[in-house]
Design a protein around this motif. Structure first.
Motif, PDB file in Angstrom:
ATOM      1  N   THR A 174       0.788  -1.247   0.000  1.00  0.00           N
ATOM      2  CA  THR A 174       0.000   0.000   0.000  1.00  0.00           C
ATOM      3  C   THR A 174       0.818   1.295   0.000  1.00  0.00           C
ATOM      4  O   THR A 174       0.358   2.311   0.489  1.00  0.00           O
ATOM      5  N   ILE A 175       2.019   1.254  -0.543  1.00  0.00           N
ATOM      6  CA  ILE A 175       2.797   2.491  -0.610  1.00  0.00           C
ATOM      7  C   ILE A 175       2.266   3.373  -1.738  1.00  0.00           C
ATOM      8  O   ILE A 175       2.061   2.900  -2.858  1.00  0.00           O
ATOM      9  N   THR A 186       0.290   5.882   2.735  1.00  0.00           N
ATOM     10  CA  THR A 186      -0.354   4.577   2.592  1.00  0.00           C
ATOM     11  C   THR A 186      -1.874   4.756   2.589  1.00  0.00           C
ATOM     12  O   THR A 186      -2.384   5.821   2.909  1.00  0.00           O
TER      13      THR A 186
END
Ligand SMILES: Cc1cc2nc3c(=O)[nH]c(=O)nc-3n(C[C@H](O)[C@H](O)[C@H](O)COP(=O)(O)OP(=O)(O)OC[C@H]3O[C@@H](n4cnc5c(N)ncnc54)[C@H](O)[C@@H]3O)c2cc1C
Ligand SMILES: [Zn+2]
Lengths: 126, 417
Positions: free
Chosen positions: B78-79, B181
């Motif tokens: 989720t970067i 994120t």
């Protein structure tokens, strides 16, 4: 971690000794400058990326350092066969389902603790 | 659709929470739609959402062989960031970043986008040059990115080991403060709910097994495990399985599919304030709101659809994490998993029309497409609705591998996500 049979060393060795070198049996043109853009794209960029049996090149870089080819199932990661560079692409229909277990990870449960049977006679026998 | 709000919570609290609706409906497929989207990951669901919301096309089905969000969308670390080198990439990733800001309000669904900052570490002279080049290129494109000294880096991220004797010494870092994120599942669920509310059919457990074409070559629909479903427009958004589906339509792709792994630790109290990535040692880490360290590893070296990967790959990543953050050496890892990522030769995506009329493809996001989810769906919906690309995705063609107009982020970063 895969266990890979090098057809030159005739030994199964851990994947760490090998480098994958991409799809096999892609012929490079003898006159690359004369290739059309379409043909160059096919040669250089387009890949079959199959879900199922792939023909691929490996190099035993931390062993004999030679390139060879393999047929592997990309769903189970199990090797069907490895063979020397320059040998023709094997006919898949002739490959028995059990053509030499190479990936420990994908062995059927009842064989999990069994050592793979040597396919070829080991040194000294024969 | 009932709006989620503080009043809704109060109302439901009064009547024992009996009034909550299903978030999306699960209809049986119709025999024909205007548009079929193959793959209910974040990108496919976002495409359907924007088709309905911005283009008024609501007769849409999203077909998913498993459960929605169960592919790479639900497996990624989720970067979110947009500091890519080239103008084309800056355009599409920053379009997405602008949409992330405000997405929770737009969807009326908390996607937990948290702009906590993404810091990329430099460990040697080459890294310094590459990252500084990115900082400058990003600023020219109006994208925030700044250079930090090792001391500033540690100030931003106190657990970081900047000792000169470290195995991977930190000699500087770049920081994109707008990066961060988001909650991956919520992104899929929020888009699914918004699309379903506008009339889109989301059909799970429905695998596409063939693409049907008319005698003159146009797309006419897809064969599925629930029978034939007609549509004059089909958008393939199937990540690691794109080559497989495009093959059904007779189109061979410049893609290879590799396992990519991630893992999480046991949950602990908040210790890690931001996202840190190191391209050189190949590790990236953040802490989820549940408290787990979320750690991303590299791809395996061979093509595979097995959704697993080699143990030595995650081991290598954990070695690097322990060197950079000695305080984590005693953490226990709870779970690890793999996803199958579709990688293009230049590491940039393809969002385009295809040689088959009526067939569109959105793929090649490889190891780093979660961050692009809103922007990708937004411009891909435009491409399908108008049968021509949006200016933002116009460079991301399939033909670039013939013409040579690559968007070579591979050469620019040579790394995942
Ligand atoms: C371990 C890991 C870490 C990652 N970390 C990051 C990160 O930190 N930041 C980032 O930006 N990106 C990251 N990524 C990449 C990111 O996850 C993907 O680029 C993105 O989620 C792709 O979304 P998608 O909707 O295109 O694909 P998916 O979510 O994979 O959706 C595709 C869907 O298509 C379905 N499908 C496939 N074949 C068929 C068929 N025949 N019929 C019907 N449906 C089918 C699949 O079941 C799947 O649900 C990571 C990926 C992985 C695996
Ligand atoms: Zn050898």
């Amino acid at each position: 971690m895969l266990l890979i049979h090098c057809p030159y060393c005739d030994e199964e060795r851990p994947e760490l000794e090998f480098r994958n070198a991409g799809e096999a049996h892609i012929a490079r043109s003898n006159n690359i400058a004369a290739e059309s853009d379409e043909d160059f794209e096919k040669f250089f960029f387009i890949r079959s990326n199959p879900k199922g049996v792939i023909f691929e090149r490996w190099r035993h870089i931390h062993g004999c350092a030679r390139f060879f080819n393999a047929a592997r199932d990309t769903i189970t990661d199990r090797f069907l066969l490895t063979y020397k560079a320059g040998e023709p692409k094997p006919d898949l229909t002739k490959l028995a389902a059990d053509a030499g277990p190479a990936a420990w990870a994908n062995r059927p449960p009842d064989q999990l603790n069994e050592k793979p049977k040597a396919k070829r006679p080991t040194k000294g026998e024969a | 659709m009932r709006k989620y709000s503080v009043f809704a919570i109060a109302r439901e609290a009064m009547r024992g929470h009996k009034g909550w609706e299903e978030q999306w409906s699960s209809p049986e497929p119709k025999s024909e739609y205007d548009v079929i989207i193959v793959g209910a990951g974040g990108h496919g669901l976002a495409t359907a959402y924007y088709l309905a919301k911005e283009h008024g096309i609501t007769n849409v089905a999203v077909l998913e062989k498993g459960w929605l969000g169960g592919g790479n969308t639900g497996r990624n670390t989720t970067i979110i960031r947009s500091n890519y080198l080239y103008d084309e990439s800056a355009g599409i990733y920053d379009h997405a970043l602008k949409l992330w800001d405000g997405l929770s309000q737009d969807l009326n669904y908390n996607v937990m986008y948290s702009a906590r900052g993404v810091m990329m570490l430099a460990h040697n002279v080459h890294d310094v040059q590459v990252l500084k080049r990115h900082v400058h290129a990003n600023r020219l494109n109006g994208i925030d990115n700044e250079w930090l000294t090792p001391e500033q880096a540690r100030e931003f991220c106190p657990p970081l080991n900047i000792s000169a004797s470290a195995r991977y010494p930190v000699v500087g870092a770049s920081l994109q403060r707008r990066g961060g994120t988001a909650r991956h599942d919520a992104v899929a669920w929020g888009y699914a709910r918004g699309a379903s509310d506008r009339g889109v059919h989301i059909i799970q457990n429905c695998e596409v097994t063939g693409v049907r074409r008319t005698p003159d070559g146009r797309v006419s629909g897809v064969e599925t495990s629930k029978g034939f479903i007609g549509a004059k427009k089909v958008g393939v958004v199937a990540a690691g399985h794109t080559s497989v589906i495009m093959n059904m339509a007779g189109v061979r792709m410049p893609l290879e599919s590799y396992p990519l792994q991630a893992l999480v630790s046991e949950p602990v109290k908040p210790v890690f304030p931001c996202v840190v990535m190191s391209n050189t040692v190949h590790a990236y880490i953040s802490q989820s709101d549940k408290g787990e360290l979320v750690i991303g590893a590299g791809t395996d070296q061979y093509i595979s659809y097995s959704q697993t990967g080699g143990l030595h790959i995650i081991n290598h990543t954990l070695d690097a994490i322990c060197e950079m953050f000695p305080m984590f050496t005693r953490m226990k890892m709870l779970r690890s998993w793999g996803g199958i990522v579709d990688v293009t030769p230049d590491r940039s995506p393809i969002l385009a029309k295809t040689p088959v009329p009526g067939l569109y493809v959105n793929c090649g996001w490889g190891t780093g497409g979660f961050k692009a989810t809103p922007g990708s769906g937004n411009v891909f919906a435009h491409t399908i609705a108008r049968d021509e690309p949006h200016p933002i995705n116009a460079p991301f063609t399939i033909e670039r591998f013939r013409t040579g107009r690559l968007i070579d982020e591979a050469a620019a970063a040579a790394v995942a996500h």
